[in-house]
Design an enzyme around this catalytic site. Structure first.
Site, short mmCIF file in Angstrom:
data_model
loop_
_atom_site.label_atom_id
_atom_site.label_comp_id
_atom_site.label_asym_id
_atom_site.label_seq_id
_atom_site.Cartn_x
_atom_site.Cartn_y
_atom_site.Cartn_z
CB THR A 1 -1.09 0.04 1.30
OG1 THR A 1 -1.53 -1.25 1.55
CG2 THR A 1 -1.60 1.09 0.81
CB THR A 2 3.76 2.45 2.10
OG1 THR A 2 2.33 2.06 3.68
CG2 THR A 2 4.38 4.04 2.28
CG HIS B 1 -6.77 -1.36 2.88
ND1 HIS B 1 -5.72 -0.94 2.22
CD2 HIS B 1 -6.30 -1.00 4.66
CE1 HIS B 1 -5.02 -1.42 3.27
NE2 HIS B 1 -4.99 -1.36 4.15
CB SER C 1 3.19 -8.15 6.43
OG SER C 1 3.84 -6.65 6.00
NE ARG D 1 7.39 -7.94 8.46
CZ ARG D 1 7.52 -9.48 8.30
NH1 ARG D 1 8.95 -9.41 8.96
NH2 ARG D 1 7.60 -9.85 7.16
#
Length: 350
Positions: free
Chosen positions: A86-87, A153, A182, A306
């Protein structure tokens, strides 16, 4: 006024009545009493709403979106499941459509590119967590300059009527093995302190059954997959793993789809590679704005970044889990033509 912690703790049981959040409006509170519910990862319960699972505040925002969103042909909606890129998608899209405006700001310290000083979620707001997140009715989005970029979403069938076939929709999917791991690690970091962590094996069973945020996974991806095949001019379907392997060609594809194709001069001048570098995981993770601050509700930006690796799930899931999830995917995706690369060289789906 938030409800007392002790009350929320009591409501963690699936058999308890749904929690009463005083920030919700009356309509949403009444609706929750009629919906099937299951245990949540970040909230005591999630609810089955319009064919997918989501949290109470998300339901309230989605209802507001469906009633009040007025699409423009120039709008672009960026859709993903949580923790599916998404980011990254927001950063890439913002960089592509605004590259003329900020062409010389990559290394200009006086006029820095917005992506160097702002989190992508501030530049491309979520429908359900920002634009329509309030309980006081419809926001006025008419003053936002074109092209308006929004994130969500929500499944495709929820977007279909409000968008009225007008704006472009970009969808990124990620292989469910990496995405699940994740999601599980992220939500255990951002959950309220009073809510117990969900152990990996329990979270896996919830994911495999489909009862997780914006799930079931297979319904979400198939909705966008089918739409992209029926309306390729309106819905662009991309895969996270393929983008990781060849971001330059996918960035060109994204730009062309949105109506901002790269010129021959831009390609020869390395503009595509420059934007890819600007939006890379390594670059974004090291920016100060992404090490601090809160761009999505009250979640810390540092938790958004992450590893971004393909195949990292093998360090968390057992062979039995792999077999179980692979079987579900083969049953749900069989005949669709959609498959995922779950590790370098190993596809699943079809």
């Amino acid at each position: 006024m938030a409800i007392a912690q002790s009350t929320e703790e009591e409501n963690c049981s699936d058999d308890a009545p749904p929690q009463v959040d005083e920030t919700l409006n009356g309509e949403c509170k009444e609706l929750l009493l009629t919906l099937p519910r299951a245990r949540g990862w970040r909230t005591p319960h999630i609810f089955l709403f319009q064919g997918f699972w989501c949290q109470p505040k998300e339901i309230q925002a989605i209802i507001s979106f469906q009633r009040h969103y007025v699409p423009r042909d120039s709008d672009a909606i960026l859709s993903t499941l949580p923790k599916a890129g998404t980011t990254w998608l927001k950063a890439l899209t913002f960089a592509v459509v605004n590259r003329g405006r900020y062409a010389h700001h990559y290394h200009d310290h006086e006029h820095q590119h917005p992506l160097l000083v702002s989190n992508p979620h501030d530049l491309v707001p979520f429908f359900e967590y920002k634009a329509y997140a309030g309980s006081d009715g419809a926001p006025d989005l008419s003053g936002l300059p074109d092209p308006r970029l929004f994130g969500t979403h929500m499944p495709y069938h929820v977007l279909e009527a409000p968008t009225a076939g007008r704006c472009k929709i970009v969808y990124i999917c990620r292989n469910p093995f990496d995405m699940f791991v994740s999601q599980w690690m992220y939500l255990n970091k951002v959950k309220p302190e009073w809510l117990p962590e969900v152990p990996l094996d329990e979270a896996f069973e919830m994911f495999r059954s489909g009862a997780v945020g914006f799930g079931p996974f297979w319904s979400h991806v198939l909705g966008y997959w089918k739409a992209s095949r029926e309306r390729p001019d309106r819905v662009l379907f991309m895969k996270y793993e393929e983008m990781k392997e060849d971001i330059v060609s996918h960035l060109k594809r994204l730009a062309s789809f949105l109506g901002y194709p790269f010129t021959a001069e831009e390609e020869e001048g390395g503009v595509v590679e420059g934007l890819a570098e600007l939006c890379s995981f390594e670059k974004m993770k090291e920016l100060e704005v992404n090490k601090s601050g809160r761009s999505i509700m009250d979640f810390e930006n540092k938790n958004l970044f992450r590893k971004a690796e393909v195949g990292d799930w093998v360090n968390y899931l057992s062979p039995a889990m792999e077999q179980q999830l692979s079987k579900v995917l083969e049953e749900k995706l069989g005949g669709s033509g959609l498959e995922f690369k779950i590790s370098p060289g190993l596809p699943v789906g079809q």
